[in-house]
Design an enzyme around this catalytic site. Structure first.
Site, PDB file in Angstrom:
ATOM      1  N   ARG A  60      28.700  33.807  52.678  1.00  0.00           N
ATOM      2  CA  ARG A  60      29.688  32.764  52.987  1.00  0.00           C
ATOM      3  C   ARG A  60      29.546  32.284  54.425  1.00  0.00           C
ATOM      4  O   ARG A  60      29.851  31.148  54.748  1.00  0.00           O
ATOM      5  CB  ARG A  60      31.110  33.292  52.754  1.00  0.00           C
ATOM      6  N   GLU A 121      42.037  42.285  40.083  1.00  0.00           N
ATOM      7  CA  GLU A 121      43.282  42.239  40.856  1.00  0.00           C
ATOM      8  C   GLU A 121      44.415  42.909  40.100  1.00  0.00           C
ATOM      9  O   GLU A 121      44.474  42.851  38.866  1.00  0.00           O
ATOM     10  CB  GLU A 121      43.652  40.801  41.230  1.00  0.00           C
TER      11      GLU A 121
HETATM   12  N1  DCP Z   1      34.414  34.968  38.602  1.00  0.00           N
HETATM   13  C1  DCP Z   1      33.768  34.270  37.602  1.00  0.00           C
HETATM   14  N2  DCP Z   1      33.866  32.912  37.529  1.00  0.00           N
HETATM   15  C2  DCP Z   1      34.562  32.253  38.467  1.00  0.00           C
HETATM   16  C3  DCP Z   1      35.228  32.949  39.469  1.00  0.00           C
HETATM   17  C4  DCP Z   1      35.125  34.327  39.524  1.00  0.00           C
HETATM   18  O1  DCP Z   1      33.108  34.879  36.764  1.00  0.00           O
HETATM   19  N3  DCP Z   1      34.649  30.943  38.427  1.00  0.00           N
HETATM   20  C5  DCP Z   1      34.264  36.443  38.692  1.00  0.00           C
HETATM   21  C6  DCP Z   1      33.334  36.802  39.813  1.00  0.00           C
HETATM   22  C7  DCP Z   1      34.226  37.305  40.901  1.00  0.00           C
HETATM   23  C8  DCP Z   1      35.378  37.878  40.134  1.00  0.00           C
HETATM   24  O2  DCP Z   1      35.509  37.058  38.984  1.00  0.00           O
HETATM   25  O3  DCP Z   1      33.588  38.290  41.703  1.00  0.00           O
HETATM   26  C9  DCP Z   1      36.672  37.863  40.922  1.00  0.00           C
HETATM   27  O4  DCP Z   1      36.965  36.540  41.301  1.00  0.00           O
HETATM   28  P1  DCP Z   1      37.756  36.196  42.611  1.00  0.00           P
HETATM   29  O5  DCP Z   1      38.284  34.824  42.481  1.00  0.00           O
HETATM   30  O6  DCP Z   1      38.725  37.285  42.932  1.00  0.00           O
HETATM   31  O7  DCP Z   1      36.669  36.096  43.743  1.00  0.00           O
HETATM   32  P2  DCP Z   1      35.807  37.216  44.405  1.00  0.00           P
HETATM   33  O8  DCP Z   1      36.335  38.578  44.143  1.00  0.00           O
HETATM   34  O9  DCP Z   1      34.376  37.003  44.043  1.00  0.00           O
HETATM   35  O10 DCP Z   1      35.932  36.853  45.949  1.00  0.00           O
HETATM   36  P3  DCP Z   1      37.186  36.976  46.904  1.00  0.00           P
HETATM   37  O11 DCP Z   1      36.853  38.040  47.895  1.00  0.00           O
HETATM   38  O12 DCP Z   1      37.305  35.650  47.526  1.00  0.00           O
HETATM   39  O13 DCP Z   1      38.381  37.342  46.075  1.00  0.00           O
END
Ligand code: DCP
Length: 649
Positions: A60, A121
């Site tokens: 990022r 979560e």
């Molecule tokens: N995910 C997915 N498709 C998406 C968004 C997320 O398959 N459009 C999956 C991958 C992520 C997981 O769900 O790792 C959790 O999504 P989050 O929105 O909580 O984002 P991240 O955990 O990846 O990042 P952050 O640290 O911003 O919460």
């Protein structure tokens, strides 16, 4: 959409814990050589390098975002490591992530009621634990406070030029603080400890929000990521909401938020304060109006549901553009794969958790060739679920055929879908819902009174019991938007979760962190803040990961939890089958006909993120609550005072 509920108590301690770049962390645990390097997880189709679904924090920093495809990400960060999501049966296999999420839930659920809100979560109700701590070992008496807790971001406290840690320390040790503030301090201590435990036992970092309700806790958890926690004292709420863009609020990211902007000129949540409850009800309906009135004041009575397991299981696949399925044979082939996976998952749920799924639902996205009315939606269909892969496959195909006949306007059961009716399927999904615990027995055979679950012949998808699943219309303008629901939890552990790999060498990894950061960061953040990657080509060559993917867009991930649609007539689709309520998917001969219902409430919002993106909005539509006749009573706990926190929110 949103349901207005009174605050149960003004002194609840609620935490929202969200894993950081979750899929990336899971992949980095599987491939430790990726730790500290810019990494992203991509879908499995190779088109333009694949859609990014998770982006690590190192990547990022180079401007890599989830909306990008792999090729674009490589332009922004040539050294990025693109890890392909595992694939099974021609589609993404999320088991490894589900299982990793379950490891975390097992830890987080130790201190209070725990609701698994998505694959990564959870909400925790820590009120009892905080009360106990306050009475037995109040924070000011603690000899030592976890460094993570001292690094908490506390909204609205005046820093007076002091370091964040020092300010938090004073806030924590203030024995003159109000009871509710002191409870939050205890909550922050408990969450700090839990986060440390998660790191030690799983190697994953997470971020958290601690507040007096779910809405505020969720808002706070994303404010300081990765690997940090944020507390929202009661006194900071109005200032926080005053500047919060309306679309950032959970459930206001979509149409409702847009309408508030366009129709009422509302840009921040605080702007809502100028409207009376009556005015909001007049515009958005009684329930949503009251909900909005509450949101403006930081009021949210939604309870943390004690739920560690999913309410439903779903498998889906999209077939964009030229991949559209145009024959029953090809639909059957894919349905068989999807049903096979679904069958495995419900069987595993039954084996591990003694839970039986009662309803099978098929949803599809279909177009009619050369038909101006092809915007017409394919009707979702459901029927009682019979265990056994072949039976699920058989029923799913019948549901599809039934839906297709209706979609094409061939209403008679015997109507044949022929080549003259040209159509194409661009998305398919099957969902098992209405999952209930079997009554107090470890033997499924006993539960089914000697009937082999795989041998039932009743309750399947025949013309009598195929039901239209999709409520044809929802009143109200609400849409279910803004949450973060990804996936279905699964309690089993994956191979990676055995004791060998789940034990974290925290010190070792902690020492690898950037020294500059380690001076100011707590232990979890230190763990996370590995040296900024240089994006050198040597790293790239060393960790040659996959760069494949699919043309479909990154799935949108909205959702909502905790809806109670029980009173909703339209939300419950009813029909008559020979199903027994006590053993809905396995029916005894000679039983009286009983009413069988499919309730949208039985679908776990967290299943939506796993379905193909095209399907998600429609399924979300099922979860829209309808307006209720009664106005929810306004809580008297509105936040009346404005404070002037020093921290920008
Ligand atoms: N995910 C997915 N498709 C998406 C968004 C997320 O398959 N459009 C999956 C991958 C992520 C997981 O769900 O790792 C959790 O999504 P989050 O929105 O909580 O984002 P991240 O955990 O990846 O990042 P952050 O640290 O911003 O919460």
């Amino acid at each position: 959409m949103p349901i207005a509920r009174r605050e149960a108590s003004d002194a609840r301690v609620i935490a929202h814990v969200d894993m950081d770049c979750f899929y990336v962390q899971v992949e980095q645990r599987r491939q430790p050589n990726l730790r500290g390097l810019p990494t992203a997880v991509v879908q499995y189709n190779a088109w333009k390098g694949g859609g990014l679904i998770a982006v690590g924090y190192e990547a990022r920093r180079f401007g890599v975002k989830r909306s990008m495809r792999g090729d674009e990400a490589k332009k922004a960060c040539p050294e990025i490591h693109l890890v392909q999501v595992p694939v099974a049966r021609g589609k993404a296999d999320l088991n490894v992530y589900r299982d990793a999420g379950s490891e975390v839930v097992a830890i987080l659920s130790q201190r209070g009621r725990c609701e698994r809100a998505s694959i990564d979560e959870v909400y925790l109700d820590l009120t009892d634990a905080a009360e106990t701590m306050l009475s037995e070992s109040p924070p000011e008496m603690l000899e030592e406070i976890n460094e993570e807790v001292l690094k908490s971001h506390v909204l609205g406290i005046d820093k007076n030029g002091e370091e964040e840690g020092e300010t938090a320390k004073q806030w924590i040790g203030n024995s003159d603080a109000s009871h509710r503030d002191r409870l939050l301090v205890c909550g922050a201590i408990i969450v700090g400890e839990l986060r440390m435990q998660v790191l030690k036992e799983t190697e994953f970092t997470c971020s958290a929000g601690i507040a007096h309700n779910k809405m505020l806790a969720k808002l706070a958890s994303g404010m300081n990521k990765p690997a940090q926690q944020t507390v929202v004292p009661f006194s900071a709420v109005n200032k926080l909401l005053a500047s919060l863009p309306i679309k950032k609020m959970k459930q206001l990211g979509g149409k409702l938020g847009s309408s508030l902007q366009a129709d009422l000129g509302v840009n921040t949540v605080g702007d809502l304060l100028q409207f009376s409850e009556e005015k909001l009800q007049e515009k958005y309906g009684i329930n949503t109006g009251t909900w909005l009135w509450n949101v403006a004041r930081g009021i949210d009575g939604d309870e943390v549901e004690g739920r560690l397991l999913p309410k439903s299981h779903g498998c889906g696949k999209t077939f964009p553009g030229p991949q559209a399925l145009k024959t029953i044979t090809s639909v059957e082939r894919w349905l068989n794969d999807l049903c096979e996976e679904l069958s495995e998952r419900i069987q595993s749920d039954l084996d591990k958790n003694n839970r039986v799924a009662h309803t099978l639902t098929l949803h599809a996205r279909v177009y009619k060739a050369n038909d101006s009315e092809s915007l017409k939606k394919f009707p979702s269909k459901s029927c009682p679920l019979r265990y056994g892969t072949m039976k699920i496959q058989e029923d799913a195909l019948k549901l599809f055929n039934s839906g297709l006949r209706e979609f094409l306007g061939l209403y008679k059961a015997e109507s044949k879908v022929t080549m003259n009716n040209k159509w194409g399927v661009t998305a398919l999904s099957v969902i098992a819902s209405k999952i209930l615990a079997t009554p107090g027995t470890c033997s499924i055979l006993k539960y089914f009174r000697g009937v082999d679950p795989s041998c039932s012949t009743e309750g399947h998808a025949n013309n009598e019991n195929i039901l239209d699943t999709l409520p044809t219309s929802h009143s109200g303008t609400e849409s279910c938007l803004g949450g973060d629901m990804t996936d279905l939890p699964k309690e089993s552990s994956c191979e990676e979760t055995n004791s060998n790999c789940s034990k974290l060498n925290l010190n070792r990894d902690g020492k690898r962190t950037n020294k500059r950061n380690s001076e100011v960061a707590g232990p979890i953040l230190r763990y996370f803040s590995t040296p900024s990657p240089s994006c050198s080509s040597s790293q790239h060559a060393r960790h040659g990961i996959i760069q494949d993917i699919e043309p479909s867009s990154t799935p949108a991930r909205d959702g909502c939890s905790g809806y109670n649609l029980a009173e909703s007539q339209n939300g419950t689709l009813q029909g008559e089958t020979r199903l027994s309520n006590s053993s809905p998917s396995l029916v005894q001969h000679g039983q009286e006909k009983q009413q069988w219902s499919f309730n949208v409430e039985d679908i776990d919002p967290s299943v939506i993120g796993e379905l193909p993106p095209e399907i998600q909005d429609e399924v979300r539509g099922w979860l829209k609550p309808l307006k209720h006749a009664k106005t929810a009573k306004r809580s008297s706990n509105n936040i009346a005072q404005y404070f002037l926190p020093t921290r920008d929110t």
